[in-house]
Enzyme design. Structure first.
Site, PDB file in Angstrom:
ATOM      1  N   SER A  73      -1.962  -2.410  -3.854  1.00  0.00           N
ATOM      2  CA  SER A  73      -1.863  -3.416  -4.909  1.00  0.00           C
ATOM      3  C   SER A  73      -2.853  -4.545  -4.658  1.00  0.00           C
ATOM      4  O   SER A  73      -3.284  -4.784  -3.530  1.00  0.00           O
ATOM      5  CB  SER A  73      -0.444  -3.987  -4.969  1.00  0.00           C
ATOM      6  OG  SER A  73      -0.221  -4.890  -3.888  1.00  0.00           O
ATOM      7  N   GLU A 103      -3.907   7.122  -2.152  1.00  0.00           N
ATOM      8  CA  GLU A 103      -3.268   5.849  -1.827  1.00  0.00           C
ATOM      9  C   GLU A 103      -3.682   4.780  -2.834  1.00  0.00           C
ATOM     10  O   GLU A 103      -4.820   4.742  -3.291  1.00  0.00           O
ATOM     11  CB  GLU A 103      -3.628   5.402  -0.415  1.00  0.00           C
ATOM     12  CG  GLU A 103      -2.949   4.104   0.014  1.00  0.00           C
ATOM     13  CD  GLU A 103      -2.956   3.876   1.522  1.00  0.00           C
ATOM     14  OE1 GLU A 103      -2.562   2.776   1.946  1.00  0.00           O
ATOM     15  OE2 GLU A 103      -3.348   4.791   2.275  1.00  0.00           O
ATOM     16  N   GLU A 128       0.866  -1.177   0.000  1.00  0.00           N
ATOM     17  CA  GLU A 128       0.000   0.000   0.000  1.00  0.00           C
ATOM     18  C   GLU A 128       0.904   1.229   0.000  1.00  0.00           C
ATOM     19  O   GLU A 128       1.743   1.379   0.880  1.00  0.00           O
ATOM     20  CB  GLU A 128      -0.885   0.021   1.239  1.00  0.00           C
ATOM     21  CG  GLU A 128      -1.686  -1.254   1.474  1.00  0.00           C
ATOM     22  CD  GLU A 128      -2.063  -1.411   2.938  1.00  0.00           C
ATOM     23  OE1 GLU A 128      -2.470  -0.418   3.563  1.00  0.00           O
ATOM     24  OE2 GLU A 128      -1.899  -2.525   3.460  1.00  0.00           O
ATOM     25  N   ASP A 177      -6.867   8.638   1.405  1.00  0.00           N
ATOM     26  CA  ASP A 177      -6.632   8.280   2.795  1.00  0.00           C
ATOM     27  C   ASP A 177      -6.727   9.511   3.686  1.00  0.00           C
ATOM     28  O   ASP A 177      -6.896  10.643   3.227  1.00  0.00           O
ATOM     29  CB  ASP A 177      -5.259   7.617   2.935  1.00  0.00           C
ATOM     30  CG  ASP A 177      -5.165   6.724   4.166  1.00  0.00           C
ATOM     31  OD1 ASP A 177      -6.199   6.512   4.829  1.00  0.00           O
ATOM     32  OD2 ASP A 177      -4.069   6.245   4.472  1.00  0.00           O
ATOM     33  N   TRP A 237     -11.886  -6.818   0.039  1.00  0.00           N
ATOM     34  CA  TRP A 237     -10.858  -7.817  -0.243  1.00  0.00           C
ATOM     35  C   TRP A 237     -11.412  -9.244  -0.281  1.00  0.00           C
ATOM     36  O   TRP A 237     -10.888 -10.098  -0.994  1.00  0.00           O
ATOM     37  CB  TRP A 237      -9.735  -7.727   0.791  1.00  0.00           C
ATOM     38  CG  TRP A 237      -8.958  -6.457   0.712  1.00  0.00           C
ATOM     39  CD1 TRP A 237      -8.969  -5.427   1.611  1.00  0.00           C
ATOM     40  CD2 TRP A 237      -8.064  -6.060  -0.338  1.00  0.00           C
ATOM     41  NE1 TRP A 237      -8.143  -4.418   1.193  1.00  0.00           N
ATOM     42  CE2 TRP A 237      -7.573  -4.780  -0.005  1.00  0.00           C
ATOM     43  CE3 TRP A 237      -7.637  -6.661  -1.521  1.00  0.00           C
ATOM     44  CZ2 TRP A 237      -6.667  -4.091  -0.811  1.00  0.00           C
ATOM     45  CZ3 TRP A 237      -6.739  -5.977  -2.335  1.00  0.00           C
ATOM     46  CH2 TRP A 237      -6.263  -4.713  -1.978  1.00  0.00           C
TER      47      TRP A 237
END
EC number: 6.3.1.19
Length: 490
Positions: free
Chosen positions: A66, A63, A9, A57, A441
């Protein structure tokens, strides 16, 4: 672990520099940068078709996180893709501002810097993620990893000028300085305050211990390392990830490595960062003193023995070990010529020192406090490929490349061969179908069909139960969407 998931990140510094009248605050600059993202995705916190995440962020820091990467090559491409995506957004923002998108034409440059400290001394990070087994004793692993992370900066720091010098040796005052302009290995070292913590901003530890695996919590845990510098050079990033992965592998396999209990992690970090000889000492709780060079040589020797016993687990291992060795040798000798095309702090130091030498030869005073030197230091981290000092060095062949041509550009839209592939297929299908969706995620959710929410707990898996059913549903919706937009002729 035989195979590991990696991720990085990266937070970016943001600045708007007008060519004439007209100013933008940092908040206005961030809003201008993210306007196309907001227009397309209705949010400034989005997962992209390449599997990565783009967001704004705390503190208006852009930000990029990946996607889950199963190899160092995938990670290098994904991280560079994040830079390219933001560079594209910055160019678009400049055109919009010049056209008067803010109610009046604004002629200026929007800069994005992949560094870790702004002009006011605020620090922002580069966070590394390593998937580890839940079976490991996490606290023991942290304790054994700390000495490596504290001393790793001499290998993979991004380098930084200090116009007022580094902190006074032994001082606990973060504002103290020697008054002598200097150069350090690391940008982040002066801003880390403890070994491990659940905080990422207030305490700024080496390792964030929040238990957020973004995977099956019964099997996996995420090692979240947050003290590293943001790197520009691909070989430096490779060494950072490959060396840390090797140390984790040794610890996972209970291979014998050093175990040091450092008296003061912040003091050790600062002392090491500001001593380019690598011989500054730090104290351990048993009263002994060590140098970063000696500790890193121990880890390197152990890594070589480990690889000799277990074999290389990817094709970059031998190069990483060689670069590790050459960097330590260069620091010990004071001759950086063997690494000044591969290691960020050495590449940048060569650039700055050459300018200082030319200025002095012309009879002009110059040192690390000079305005032009500070400007070059910052310009090294500019991510714009056409304007960046770093990318000019790359084009001249002064910086070694790892990625093949076109790999990073492709990674702007193509996911790694991990769980990110599922996320990518889902997002592309949902967009084509015109369906609203929610993604994180682990979860893939169609807002209109919550009963079809997919839970993807295996970060290695490129497919999961129910995915094809959802994709088939979306393909049907996409056909209906297209037929409604372009009805057949009567």
């Amino acid at each position: 672990m035989e195979h590991r998931i990696f991720g990085i990140e990266s937070e970016f510094g943001l600045s708007y520099v007008p060519h004439g009248l007209g100013r933008l605050s940092i908040e206005e600059s961030a809003a201008a940068l993210f306007k196309p993202v907001l227009d397309q995705w209705r949010s400034t916190n989005v997962f992209l078709p390449n599997g990565g995440r783009l967001y704004l962020d705390v503190g208006s820091h852009p930000e990029y996180a990946s996607a889950e990467c199963g190899s160092i090559d995938e990670l290098l491409a994904q991280e560079r893709a994040g830079e390219l995506l933001f560079a594209d957004l910055a160019r678009t923002a400049r055109k919009r501002l010049l056209a008067g998108s803010e109610g009046r034409p604004l002629d200026g440059e929007l800069y994005l810097f992949k560094n870790n400290v702004d002009s006011a001394g605020n620090s922002y990070g580069s966070h590394e993620n390593y998937l580890i087994s839940r079976k490991l004793q996490f606290n023991d692993l942290i304790a054994q990893l700390v000495p490596f992370l504290v001393t790793r900066q001499i290998l993979v720091g991004a380098g930084k000028t200090h116009p007022n010098g580094g902190p006074v040796p032994g001082s606990t005052d973060p504002a103290s300085s020697t008054g002598v302009p200097s150069y350090s290995f690391s940008q982040r070292a002066d801003h880390i305050w403890e070994a491990a913590s659940t905080s990422t901003s207030r305490a700024r530890p080496l390792i964030n211990t929040r238990d957020e695996p973004h995977a099956d919590a019964s099997k996996f845990r995420r090692m979240h390392v947050i003290n590293g510098d943001s790197n520009m050079a691909e070989p430096t990033t490779l060494l950072k990830i490959a060396s840390t992965d090797l140390v984790l592998r040794m610890l996972e396999d209970r291979f014998p490595v050093t175990s040091l209990d450092i008296v003061s992690v912040p003091a050790a970090l600062r002392a090491i960062s500001h001593d380019l000889t690598g011989t500054a000492t730090f104290e351990t709780t048993d009263g002994k003193h060590y140098t970063a060079l000696s500790v890193q040589r121990h880890y390197l020797d152990a890594a070589r023995q480990y690889v000799q016993q277990y074999g290389a687990h990817h094709h970059h291992v031998e190069y990483a070990l060689d670069l590790w060795q050459r960097t330590l040798d260069a620091i010990e000798s004071g001759d950086y010529s063997s690494i000044d095309s591969e290691i960020d702090w050495a590449i940048k130091k060569k650039l700055l020192d050459a300018y200082i030498a030319r200025a002095r030869a012309a009879g002009q005073p110059a040192d690390y406090a000079s305005a032009r030197i500070r400007q070059l230091d910052l310009a090294y981290h500019d991510i714009d490929p056409e304007r960046s000092v770093f990318h000019a060095l790359v084009r001249r062949g002064a910086v070694k490349r790892i990625l093949p041509e076109g790999a990073a550009e492709a990674a702007k839209t193509q996911p790694p061969n991990t769980r990110a592939l599922q996320r990518s297929r889902f997002i592309n299908a949902a967009v084509a179908a015109g369906e609203q969706f929610t993604v994180d995620w682990v979860h893939l959710k169609l807002n209109a069909y919550p009963q079809h929410t997919l839970v993807c707990k295996d970060p290695f898996a490129t497919d999961s139960e129910g995915l094809e059913e959802v994709l088939t549903l979306l393909e049907g919706k996409a056909r209906q969407h297209q037929e409604a937009a372009f009805p057949p002729p009567c």
